[in-house]
Design an enzyme around this catalytic site. Sequence first.
Site, mmCIF file in Angstrom:
data_model
loop_
_atom_site.group_PDB
_atom_site.id
_atom_site.type_symbol
_atom_site.label_atom_id
_atom_site.label_comp_id
_atom_site.label_asym_id
_atom_site.label_seq_id
_atom_site.Cartn_x
_atom_site.Cartn_y
_atom_site.Cartn_z
ATOM 1 N N ASP A 83 -6.618 -0.454 -0.927
ATOM 2 C CA ASP A 83 -5.574 -0.935 -0.011
ATOM 3 C C ASP A 83 -6.076 -1.365 1.363
ATOM 4 O O ASP A 83 -7.088 -0.901 1.860
ATOM 5 C CB ASP A 83 -4.487 0.144 0.158
ATOM 6 N N GLU A 141 -4.727 4.568 -0.231
ATOM 7 C CA GLU A 141 -5.392 5.663 0.497
ATOM 8 C C GLU A 141 -4.781 5.827 1.882
ATOM 9 O O GLU A 141 -4.729 6.923 2.423
ATOM 10 C CB GLU A 141 -6.896 5.399 0.609
HETATM 11 ZN ZN LIG Z 1 -8.385 3.950 7.129
HETATM 12 ZN ZN LIG Z 2 -10.536 4.105 4.869
#
Ligand SMILES: [Zn+2]
Ligand SMILES: [Zn+2]
Length: 398
Positions: A83, A141
Amino acid sequence: MLLKTNYWRQQAMELSEQLVQMRRHIHKYPELGYREVETARYLTDLLREEGIEVLEKVGGTGLVATIIGAAPGRTIALRADLDALPIHEKTGKPYASCISGISHACGHDAHSAMLAGTAILLQRHRRRIAGTVKCIFQPAEECPPLGGVRPMIEDGVLDNPQVDAIYGLHVTADLPVGMIGIASGQAMAASDRVEIKIVGSGGHGSAPQQAVDAVLVAAHTVVALQSIVSRNTSPHQAAVLGVGVLKAGYRYNVIADTALLDCTVRTLDIHTRQLMQDRIEQIVEGITKAMGARYEMRYVAGYPPAANCQEQVNQVVQASEATLGSESVTWFERPSLTGEDFAHFLEHIPGAFFWLGSRLSDGRKQHPVHHPGFDVDEDVLPVGVAIYCRLIEQELFR
Ligand SMILES: [Zn+2]
Ligand SMILES: [Zn+2]
C-alpha cells in the site's frame, strides 16, 4: 554447502533492470490500503509468467506467491507490503506518482519489487530448495488498527503448509545502501490511538461564570497527560504520548462547548501499554470532573509491540554478512517507536524484521519516510533481493 558469498549479489545485479522497472511501475500507480487491486494484478501477472504459483485475494487484496521446492522440508515466509499513503508526491522524478494525492512515500513500492525479484530468483533455483517459500504481499500496512496482516492470517496465510518462520524488511534513510539495521528482542512499538472528547457548556465570552469552557479543560488535560511519561512509567522503559490534534472553538468571543483531542500512544510492552491506557483515563476523568465537564474516550489498540526472535536475527545477520560483508550490520541498541503490522505475524510464529539502508547517494536531499519528497536509492533493490535469497539458501537449500 552454501553458495559463494557473492553469488546472490551477482544474481540480483543481473535482475537490476527488471527490479527498477517493477519498482517504478508500482511507484507510478500507487494505491491506498485495501485497494491495491492494480498493484496486485501487476505482480500476479508478472510472477505467473515466471511459472510461480500465485494465490490472489488473500485477506482482501493480498497475494501469496509460493515457491515449491523440489524436495519436502520446512516453510519459510518473506513479507512485503503493497500500500501507498495519502500524500501528494513532490520528488519531481519522471517515475513520480500519476495519482494525485497518493504516493509511495514509505517505500512499499521498493519492498514489493524486491520480494517479486526474490520470488523470481528462487523459482529459478527451486531444484535446490527442500521445502516451501511463501512470498507474502500484504495489503494495508498503513491502516491501523486492523492493518493487512490480520485479515491474511484469518484467511489462512500461515497454514497449508504451515509457516515455520518469517522475515520482513523496511527501507530506511538512516543507513546507506549496503548496510542493514537490526535489533535483537524488542524491535518495534505498540502503536495505539486515543480519542478524547471533552464536553463543557458553551456561552458568551463575556460571561464565563455561566459556561464550562472546553478549551480550558482541554488545555489542562494536555499538560496533565504529559505527566504520565515523566512520572508514571519507568525511566528505563520507553513510552510516547503525543497529542496530535486539538480542536475546539468557533469564535474569539464564544466559549467553546466541546474540545477534541486525538493522541498517539507508543509502548514497547503490554504492561506499560495497559498503564498508559489506565492513567490517561484517570487523568481525563479527574480533570473534567474537577472543572465541571464530561468526557468520552475511545482507546483504539493498534499494532502490538514486535519482538524479534534470536534465531532468526542470527540468520539475518549471517545473510547480511555473507552478501554485504562483515561490517554491514548495525545493531539498533534501542527499538524503534514506530508501529508495524508485521508484529501480528510475530504473535503467531518466530521471525525477524530488519531495516535496509536506502539513503540517497546522488546528492539529492534525503527526506524521511512519509515526507512528500521521500525517495530511495534504487541500488537498494538488488541488495534486498540478495539478502532475502541468501536467507532462504541458509534455511532451505540442500
Ligand atoms: Zn509508513
Ligand atoms: Zn512502511
